[in-house]
Write a protein that holds these residues in place. Structure first.
Motif, PDB file in Angstrom:
ATOM      1  N   GLU A   1       0.838  -1.204   0.000  1.00 57.58           N
ATOM      2  CA  GLU A   1       0.000   0.000   0.000  1.00 57.58           C
ATOM      3  C   GLU A   1       0.875   1.256   0.000  1.00 57.58           C
ATOM      4  N   ARG A   2       1.890   1.223  -0.866  1.00 53.97           N
ATOM      5  CA  ARG A   2       2.882   2.299  -0.926  1.00 53.97           C
ATOM      6  C   ARG A   2       2.669   3.110  -2.216  1.00 53.97           C
ATOM      7  N   LEU A   3       2.506   4.403  -2.055  1.00 54.31           N
ATOM      8  CA  LEU A   3       2.304   5.308  -3.191  1.00 54.31           C
ATOM      9  C   LEU A   3       3.548   6.178  -3.365  1.00 54.31           C
ATOM     10  N   LEU A   4       4.130   6.131  -4.563  1.00 52.87           N
ATOM     11  CA  LEU A   4       5.309   6.928  -4.879  1.00 52.87           C
ATOM     12  C   LEU A   4       4.905   8.088  -5.785  1.00 52.87           C
ATOM     13  N   LEU A   5       5.484   9.252  -5.530  1.00 53.85           N
ATOM     14  CA  LEU A   5       5.204  10.422  -6.368  1.00 53.85           C
ATOM     15  C   LEU A   5       6.510  10.965  -6.934  1.00 53.85           C
ATOM     16  N   PHE A   6       6.545  11.055  -8.264  1.00 52.90           N
ATOM     17  CA  PHE A   6       7.707  11.619  -8.946  1.00 52.90           C
ATOM     18  C   PHE A   6       7.257  12.767  -9.835  1.00 52.90           C
ATOM     19  N   GLU A   7       8.157  13.724 -10.024  1.00 51.32           N
ATOM     20  CA  GLU A   7       7.931  14.735 -11.053  1.00 51.32           C
ATOM     21  C   GLU A   7       8.646  14.243 -12.308  1.00 51.32           C
ATOM     22  N   GLY A   8       7.868  14.054 -13.368  1.00 52.14           N
ATOM     23  CA  GLY A   8       8.444  13.533 -14.600  1.00 52.14           C
ATOM     24  C   GLY A   8       8.531  14.594 -15.675  1.00 52.14           C
ATOM     25  N   ILE A   9       9.336  14.314 -16.682  1.00 50.02           N
ATOM     26  CA  ILE A   9       9.410  15.176 -17.856  1.00 50.02           C
ATOM     27  C   ILE A   9       9.450  14.288 -19.091  1.00 50.02           C
ATOM     28  N   VAL A  10       8.609  14.600 -20.080  1.00 56.45           N
ATOM     29  CA  VAL A  10       8.502  13.775 -21.283  1.00 56.45           C
ATOM     30  C   VAL A  10       9.760  13.942 -22.128  1.00 56.45           C
ATOM     31  N   VAL A  11      10.408  12.822 -22.449  1.00 59.20           N
ATOM     32  CA  VAL A  11      11.645  12.885 -23.225  1.00 59.20           C
ATOM     33  C   VAL A  11      11.516  12.219 -24.594  1.00 59.20           C
ATOM     34  N   ASN A  12      10.446  11.432 -24.792  1.00 53.20           N
ATOM     35  CA  ASN A  12      10.269  10.792 -26.091  1.00 53.20           C
ATOM     36  C   ASN A  12       8.812  10.371 -26.255  1.00 53.20           C
ATOM     37  N   ILE A  13       8.284  10.516 -27.479  1.00 54.60           N
ATOM     38  CA  ILE A  13       6.916  10.101 -27.793  1.00 54.60           C
ATOM     39  C   ILE A  13       6.932   9.364 -29.121  1.00 54.60           C
ATOM     40  N   GLN A  14       6.311   8.183 -29.141  1.00 58.58           N
ATOM     41  CA  GLN A  14       6.203   7.407 -30.373  1.00 58.58           C
ATOM     42  C   GLN A  14       4.774   6.916 -30.530  1.00 58.58           C
ATOM     43  N   SER A  15       4.172   7.162 -31.692  1.00 58.02           N
ATOM     44  CA  SER A  15       2.833   6.648 -31.970  1.00 58.02           C
ATOM     45  C   SER A  15       2.957   5.262 -32.584  1.00 58.02           C
ATOM     46  N   ASP A  16       2.227   4.317 -32.020  1.00 54.77           N
ATOM     47  CA  ASP A  16       2.245   2.941 -32.522  1.00 54.77           C
ATOM     48  C   ASP A  16       1.092   2.770 -33.515  1.00 54.77           C
ATOM     49  N   ALA A  17       1.420   2.641 -34.794  1.00 58.68           N
ATOM     50  CA  ALA A  17       0.400   2.571 -35.841  1.00 58.68           C
ATOM     51  C   ALA A  17      -0.408   1.277 -35.791  1.00 58.68           C
TER      52      ALA A  17
ATOM     53  N   GLU B   1      -0.001   5.646 -27.749  1.00 58.47           N
ATOM     54  CA  GLU B   1       1.126   6.559 -27.688  1.00 58.47           C
ATOM     55  C   GLU B   1       2.129   5.988 -26.684  1.00 58.47           C
ATOM     56  N   ARG B   2       3.348   5.712 -27.124  1.00 61.37           N
ATOM     57  CA  ARG B   2       4.376   5.264 -26.182  1.00 61.37           C
ATOM     58  C   ARG B   2       5.128   6.493 -25.700  1.00 61.37           C
ATOM     59  N   VAL B   3       4.967   6.788 -24.425  1.00 59.13           N
ATOM     60  CA  VAL B   3       5.535   8.008 -23.839  1.00 59.13           C
ATOM     61  C   VAL B   3       6.626   7.627 -22.844  1.00 59.13           C
ATOM     62  N   ALA B   4       7.830   8.131 -23.087  1.00 57.32           N
ATOM     63  CA  ALA B   4       8.949   7.905 -22.163  1.00 57.32           C
ATOM     64  C   ALA B   4       9.178   9.171 -21.352  1.00 57.32           C
ATOM     65  N   MET B   5       9.422   9.000 -20.065  1.00 58.51           N
ATOM     66  CA  MET B   5       9.608  10.152 -19.170  1.00 58.51           C
ATOM     67  C   MET B   5      10.745   9.876 -18.195  1.00 58.51           C
ATOM     68  N   ASN B   6      11.491  10.899 -17.883  1.00 56.60           N
ATOM     69  CA  ASN B   6      12.513  10.828 -16.844  1.00 56.60           C
ATOM     70  C   ASN B   6      11.976  11.436 -15.566  1.00 56.60           C
ATOM     71  N   PHE B   7      12.494  10.937 -14.430  1.00 58.59           N
ATOM     72  CA  PHE B   7      12.139  11.525 -13.139  1.00 58.59           C
ATOM     73  C   PHE B   7      13.106  12.667 -12.838  1.00 58.59           C
ATOM     74  N   GLU B   8      12.551  13.825 -12.481  1.00 59.42           N
ATOM     75  CA  GLU B   8      13.351  14.996 -12.169  1.00 59.42           C
ATOM     76  C   GLU B   8      13.530  15.114 -10.654  1.00 59.42           C
ATOM     77  N   PHE B   9      14.754  15.108 -10.165  1.00 59.35           N
ATOM     78  CA  PHE B   9      15.062  15.265  -8.739  1.00 59.35           C
ATOM     79  C   PHE B   9      14.179  14.372  -7.868  1.00 59.35           C
ATOM     80  N   PRO B  10      14.212  13.042  -8.101  1.00 59.52           N
ATOM     81  CA  PRO B  10      13.329  12.143  -7.354  1.00 59.52           C
ATOM     82  C   PRO B  10      13.654  12.111  -5.863  1.00 59.52           C
ATOM     83  N   ASN B  11      12.613  11.913  -5.088  1.00 57.29           N
ATOM     84  CA  ASN B  11      12.775  11.711  -3.647  1.00 57.29           C
ATOM     85  C   ASN B  11      13.609  10.452  -3.418  1.00 57.29           C
TER      86      ASN B  11
END
Length: 307
Positions: free
Chosen positions: A256-272, A277-287
């Motif tokens: 019952e553990r909830l993690l919160l990260f601030e992410g930033i989108v670094v790549n987007i690919q549409s799967d035909a 939409e395949r969305v890749a994101m990095n965590f910015e200054f994670p806890n």
């Protein structure tokens, strides 16, 4: 040297199921209705809708019995779905179509159902019954949309109860999945129109859930993800922008553990093929504690896969 060349990332990535919730960090609050800022009609969804319409029309063109009535009924259904799409687009962008008098009139009219179904009520009662299943599911989602539009405001999106799954139409279409029904054009038209309706209802469900389920991680579905302690990639049915900042929540049910990260989108690919939409994101200054816990869960999953 070879090891360092292979492992250019700081953390290993792994494919594993995750309960994750991802929305833009800055919602839209200066319009008619609170909006997340995500695009629930990305190119992948638009392409899927267009593709499905072609399949529906192909099935309809093969119908021979009661063709005039059938074409009139399905034309009405498609007109209703296109209006539903228009309302969803406005809602997702924070606008209320009910503020437009002509759209308000049309919405109230559509809530009365599909009157052209009565063309088959006497002559083809069985077909009429099948098509009423489409009407029943469509009207339910139209009513839920109307509730949102009626009770929401710039600071609130009205979503007091979750949207159910498993309608009678879905059960009926599942029974028709047998190949022996492939040669019956009318049944194929019903199945394919039901799938088109599902694209729209899932679009509304995604939008609705993004507002209603943030506080209920126990309801999040486990979905395939590519994850490391420093980022995440997911297949989504919504569009995000490159470099957009996100709220990324990850829930582990066992603890019952909830993690919160601030992410930033670094790549987007549409799967035909899958229309995702395949969305890749990095965590910015994670806890640090959350990142350490996530890394431990990744290692735990990797070990379980080995055994």
């Amino acid at each position: 040297m070879q090891n360092s060349m292979r492992n250019v990332r700081r953390f290993f990535r792994i494919n594993m199921p995750l309960r994750a919730y991802v929305t833009p960090r800055s919602p839209i609050t200066d319009r008619d209705i609170l909006a997340t800022g995500a695009n629930y009609y990305p190119d992948s969804v638009a392409n899927q809708i267009n593709h499905q319409k072609v399949i529906v029309n192909s099935a309809l063109n093969k119908v021979q019995d009661s063709k005039e009535a059938i074409m009139a009924i399905f034309s009405e259904i498609l007109d209703h779905l296109e209006f539903y799409e228009e309302c969803l687009l406005e809602l997702s962008r924070g606008y209320n179509p009910k503020k437009d008098t002509s759209k308000l009139f049309k919405l109230n009219s559509h809530l009365e159902g599909l009157p052209k179904l009565n063309l088959l009520k006497t002559s083809s009662p069985k077909t009429y019954t099948y098509l009423k299943l489409i009407e029943e599911k469509y009207i339910y989602f139209l009513q839920r949309l109307d509730e949102v539009l009626t009770h929401s405001d710039p600071n609130n999106f009205y979503a007091p109860t979750p949207i159910p799954v498993g309608f009678k139409l879905d059960e009926f279409c599942a029974k028709l999945s047998d190949e022996k029904y492939n040669a019956i054009p009318l049944l194929q038209a019903i199945i394919q129109t039901s799938q088109l309706l599902n694209i729209y209802t899932e679009m509304f469900r995604n939008l609705h859930n993004d507002h209603s389920q943030r506080q209920h991680p126990e309801l999040w579905e486990s979905e395939p993800a590519n994850v490391s302690a420093s980022g995440l990639a997911l297949k989504l049915r919504k569009g995000l922008k490159l470099n957009e900042r996100l709220d990324v929540l990850i829930y582990f049910k066992d603890d019952e553990r909830l993690l919160l990260f601030e992410g930033i989108v670094v790549n987007i690919q549409s799967d035909a093929e899958s229309f995702y939409e395949r969305v890749a994101m990095n965590f910015e200054f994670p806890n640090g504690r959350d990142q350490t816990y996530l890394l431990a869960q990744i290692q735990k999953y990797e070990l379980s896969e080995c055994f």
